[in-house]
Design a protein around this motif. Structure first.
Motif, mmCIF file in Angstrom:
data_model
loop_
_atom_site.group_PDB
_atom_site.id
_atom_site.type_symbol
_atom_site.label_atom_id
_atom_site.label_comp_id
_atom_site.label_asym_id
_atom_site.label_seq_id
_atom_site.Cartn_x
_atom_site.Cartn_y
_atom_site.Cartn_z
ATOM 1 N N THR A 1 -4.617 5.455 3.469
ATOM 2 C CA THR A 1 -5.360 5.759 2.224
ATOM 3 C C THR A 1 -5.917 7.152 1.893
ATOM 4 O O THR A 1 -6.002 7.986 2.732
ATOM 5 C CB THR A 1 -6.537 4.799 1.992
ATOM 6 O OG1 THR A 1 -7.686 5.488 1.928
ATOM 7 C CG2 THR A 1 -6.707 3.685 2.787
ATOM 8 N N SER B 1 -6.221 9.538 -5.574
ATOM 9 C CA SER B 1 -5.073 9.351 -6.464
ATOM 10 C C SER B 1 -4.446 10.678 -6.847
ATOM 11 O O SER B 1 -5.005 11.732 -6.650
ATOM 12 C CB SER B 1 -5.524 8.621 -7.727
ATOM 13 O OG SER B 1 -6.434 9.418 -8.421
ATOM 14 N N GLN C 1 4.293 2.386 -2.430
ATOM 15 C CA GLN C 1 3.909 2.730 -1.065
ATOM 16 C C GLN C 1 4.223 4.187 -0.714
ATOM 17 O O GLN C 1 3.525 4.795 0.077
ATOM 18 C CB GLN C 1 4.588 1.817 -0.041
ATOM 19 C CG GLN C 1 4.054 2.031 1.357
ATOM 20 C CD GLN C 1 4.235 0.824 2.229
ATOM 21 O OE1 GLN C 1 4.954 -0.109 1.878
ATOM 22 N NE2 GLN C 1 3.605 0.804 3.386
ATOM 23 N N GLU C 2 5.261 4.725 -1.315
ATOM 24 C CA GLU C 2 5.552 6.132 -1.061
ATOM 25 C C GLU C 2 6.266 6.733 -2.258
ATOM 26 O O GLU C 2 7.085 6.084 -2.908
ATOM 27 C CB GLU C 2 6.437 6.308 0.172
ATOM 28 C CG GLU C 2 6.709 7.766 0.495
ATOM 29 C CD GLU C 2 7.721 7.963 1.616
ATOM 30 O OE1 GLU C 2 8.025 9.132 1.903
ATOM 31 O OE2 GLU C 2 8.200 6.972 2.164
ATOM 32 N N PHE D 1 4.028 11.785 -0.872
ATOM 33 C CA PHE D 1 2.734 11.157 -1.143
ATOM 34 C C PHE D 1 2.788 9.743 -0.589
ATOM 35 O O PHE D 1 3.540 8.905 -1.095
ATOM 36 C CB PHE D 1 2.442 11.142 -2.646
ATOM 37 C CG PHE D 1 2.484 12.509 -3.268
ATOM 38 C CD1 PHE D 1 1.338 13.285 -3.359
ATOM 39 C CD2 PHE D 1 3.677 13.035 -3.737
ATOM 40 C CE1 PHE D 1 1.382 14.554 -3.912
ATOM 41 C CE2 PHE D 1 3.739 14.300 -4.289
ATOM 42 C CZ PHE D 1 2.578 15.071 -4.370
ATOM 43 N N ASN D 2 2.043 9.492 0.473
ATOM 44 C CA ASN D 2 1.986 8.171 1.095
ATOM 45 C C ASN D 2 0.777 7.420 0.566
ATOM 46 O O ASN D 2 -0.334 7.971 0.513
ATOM 47 C CB ASN D 2 1.896 8.312 2.611
ATOM 48 C CG ASN D 2 3.104 9.010 3.198
ATOM 49 O OD1 ASN D 2 4.220 8.545 3.061
ATOM 50 N ND2 ASN D 2 2.882 10.157 3.831
ATOM 51 N N TYR D 3 0.975 6.154 0.176
ATOM 52 C CA TYR D 3 -0.058 5.377 -0.507
ATOM 53 C C TYR D 3 -0.564 4.225 0.356
ATOM 54 O O TYR D 3 0.182 3.648 1.160
ATOM 55 C CB TYR D 3 0.498 4.782 -1.802
ATOM 56 C CG TYR D 3 0.702 5.792 -2.900
ATOM 57 C CD1 TYR D 3 -0.212 5.914 -3.945
ATOM 58 C CD2 TYR D 3 1.799 6.641 -2.887
ATOM 59 C CE1 TYR D 3 -0.037 6.849 -4.947
ATOM 60 C CE2 TYR D 3 1.994 7.582 -3.884
ATOM 61 C CZ TYR D 3 1.072 7.683 -4.910
ATOM 62 O OH TYR D 3 1.256 8.624 -5.902
ATOM 63 N N ASP D 4 -1.812 3.874 0.143
ATOM 64 C CA ASP D 4 -2.385 2.644 0.673
ATOM 65 C C ASP D 4 -3.284 2.056 -0.404
ATOM 66 O O ASP D 4 -4.154 2.751 -0.945
ATOM 67 C CB ASP D 4 -3.194 2.907 1.936
ATOM 68 C CG ASP D 4 -3.810 1.630 2.484
ATOM 69 O OD1 ASP D 4 -3.080 0.685 2.782
ATOM 70 O OD2 ASP D 4 -5.059 1.581 2.583
ATOM 71 N N VAL E 1 -3.618 4.121 -3.740
ATOM 72 C CA VAL E 1 -4.058 5.518 -3.797
ATOM 73 C C VAL E 1 -3.417 6.316 -2.670
ATOM 74 O O VAL E 1 -2.973 5.779 -1.665
ATOM 75 C CB VAL E 1 -5.596 5.638 -3.727
ATOM 76 C CG1 VAL E 1 -6.237 4.996 -4.942
ATOM 77 C CG2 VAL E 1 -6.142 5.023 -2.447
ATOM 78 N N VAL E 2 -3.364 7.638 -2.858
ATOM 79 C CA VAL E 2 -2.703 8.505 -1.896
ATOM 80 C C VAL E 2 -3.513 8.581 -0.613
ATOM 81 O O VAL E 2 -4.710 8.889 -0.625
ATOM 82 C CB VAL E 2 -2.499 9.912 -2.483
ATOM 83 C CG1 VAL E 2 -1.936 10.850 -1.429
ATOM 84 C CG2 VAL E 2 -1.558 9.851 -3.684
ATOM 85 N N GLY F 1 -2.329 1.865 -8.431
ATOM 86 C CA GLY F 1 -0.895 1.903 -8.150
ATOM 87 C C GLY F 1 -0.054 1.654 -9.383
ATOM 88 O O GLY F 1 1.010 2.255 -9.556
ATOM 89 N N THR G 1 0.253 4.824 -11.287
ATOM 90 C CA THR G 1 1.238 5.701 -10.644
ATOM 91 C C THR G 1 2.656 5.271 -10.993
ATOM 92 O O THR G 1 3.510 6.106 -11.314
ATOM 93 C CB THR G 1 1.055 5.692 -9.117
ATOM 94 O OG1 THR G 1 -0.235 6.220 -8.797
ATOM 95 C CG2 THR G 1 2.119 6.533 -8.428
#
Length: 445
Positions: A10, A13, A138-139, A161-164, A167-168, A392, A395
């Motif tokens: 996490t 954004s 997710q990415e 940009f890796n998401y959890d 959000v980034v 998400g 995004t």
């Protein structure tokens, strides 16, 4: 596509504009590059990121196909059959990762990015990579590719940009040729042969991959028939692990992993798998049923999707991977009923149907309906009070919009809507999200 990206956790954004931002790098100094052909590349622990004492079992310099200096005269004409970046508009990948449904949209964006390689500007194609786990973002990555005069394709970096939870989390895996002494990296030889070795990423301790070609001129099962001229490689990663990948003409990276384990493989690509003619009436019916179930999952709407799906797949060719995914997601939707558990499978079913439509409809048409899909999902998640999912969703909207904005005569209303939605999502103002979503729905039609 680089399916070995680490998917982490996490943070804050990011807007679509931020995804595309970033100045061109300065020149790389070849003499200062940290690794030569025979230098030790240390193993890096995947969990901690710490460098170990051991060296990776890299290939000798004599086997390397990527040690020549590339010359770029027409770098955006990327026509290498095994990495046809300028010829494929969009590729959909499916499968599963860590036991969850995994789906990826890989899309060629309009425009180019100029990157300095050894002090010389090189124009690169921009590819948007958007990966979804359980239907959720997710990415995201922006990858930059250029073709050298000899036909080899070079990877000039990526913004990751890796998401959890929407959000980034971090940008781990980001690199660019010319920054921090990173060299351009060959991602596909001009005419690969068994035994060739090359490095698609070559900034040890930050990003590193070494590929060995294991077989060429293979025949593989494609989405709609057999494909000749495929290639299998083995990829060595920075933590010492390896994985096999298949590349195929008309697709580029075709599959990695296995059906029973983690898998990311081509569902279909356009224009490679496009078919002339109108959208079949049975697919239109399936699309309408999927939209109804997405908006209001319940026994009646789910039965309609099941009936429409069974009718359609009996009447038309369906890629094996997409058929397997649709069966899995529809079974999950049938089991979920009309409660909160139905939200994600209903979303995945709707995503699968948009993918099937790519066979017959232009990518911008399908992407515009993906905007409508994510606007519906935004309303659903806003009503449920799911702040991470809302972030998400915004995004996903930004990503789809980035693909169609250039074809929109008046983009200002949607630009304004998305800017307001991003601010509301970042501030976790769900009431404002509910107010703004109908405005976006009106402006994208």
């Amino acid at each position: 596509m680089n399916s070995n990206r680490r998917i982490l956790l996490t943070g804050a954004s990011v807007t679509a504009a931020a995804l595309l931002a970033g100045a061109c790098s300065g020149a790389a100094n070849t003499a200062d590059r940290p690794t030569g052909p025979s230098a030790c590349v240390h193993v890096v622990d995947a969990a901690t990121g710490k460098k170990g004492e051991a060296c990776l079992p890299t290939a000798p310099a004599a086997d390397r196909a990527d040690l020549t200096e590339p010359r770029f005269t027409h770098p955006t004409k990327i026509t290498n059959p095994l990495h046809p970046t300028s010829e494929v508009t969009q590729t959909i990948y499916g499968g599963q990762v860590d036991g969850k449904p995994f789906r990826t949209e890989v899309s060629r964006l309009p425009g180019t990015k100029t990157i300095k390689v050894d002090g010389k500007p090189v124009e690169a194609r921009i590819i948007q990579y958007a990966a979804f786990s359980d239907g959720r973002i997710q990415e995201v990555a922006l990858d930059w590719y250029a073709q050298a005069d000899d036909g080899s394709v070079w990877y000039l970096g990526e913004d990751v940009f890796n998401y959890d939870n929407g959000v980034v989390a971090d940008t781990e895996g980001t690199w660019q040729a010319g920054r921090h002494h990173a060299p351009p990296a060959m991602i596909m030889p001009a005419a690969p042969e068994k035994g060739d070795v090359y490095r698609p990423e070559n900034l040890p301790e930050i990003v590193f991959e070494e590929v060995t070609v294991r077989a060429v001129d293979q025949t593989v099962d494609g989405p709609y028939g057999r494909i000749q001229g495929a290639m299998t490689v083995r990829e060595l990663h920075m933590d010492g692990s390896t994985e096999d990948k298949v590349f195929a003409p008309g697709y580029g990276e075709f599959s990695t992993g296995t059906k029973g384990g983690d898998l990311e493989a081509v569902s279909l690509a356009v224009p490679t798998d496009a078919k002339p003619g109108p959208l079949p009436a049975r697919l239109t019916s399936l699309d309408r049923a999927a939209v109804a179930a997405h908006e209001s999952p319940g026994a009646a709407t789910v039965r309609e999707v099941r009936a429409a799906w069974d009718t359609y797949r009996a009447s038309d060719a369906v890629p094996a991977l997409l058929e397997r995914q649709m069966e899995r997601d529809l079974a999950a939707l049938e089991k979920a009923g009309n409660g909160a558990q139905a939200v994600d499978p209903a979303l995945r079913v709707a995503q699968n149907v948009t993918d099937l439509r790519l066979r017959y409809e232009p990518v911008p048409t399908v992407d515009r309906d993906r905007l409508a899909l994510w606007t519906r999902q935004l309303t659903i998640d806003g009503k449920a009070g799911n702040e991470g999912a809302v972030a998400g969703d915004v995004t996903a909207l930004e990503l789809a919009w980035e693909r169609v904005r250039h074809e929109t005569p008046d983009a200002v209303p949607v630009d304004t809507d998305l800017k307001k939605l991003r601010a509301a999502a970042d501030a976790k103002e769900l009431a404002e999200i509910q107010r703004l979503a109908p405005e976006l729905a009106k402006d994208i039609t």
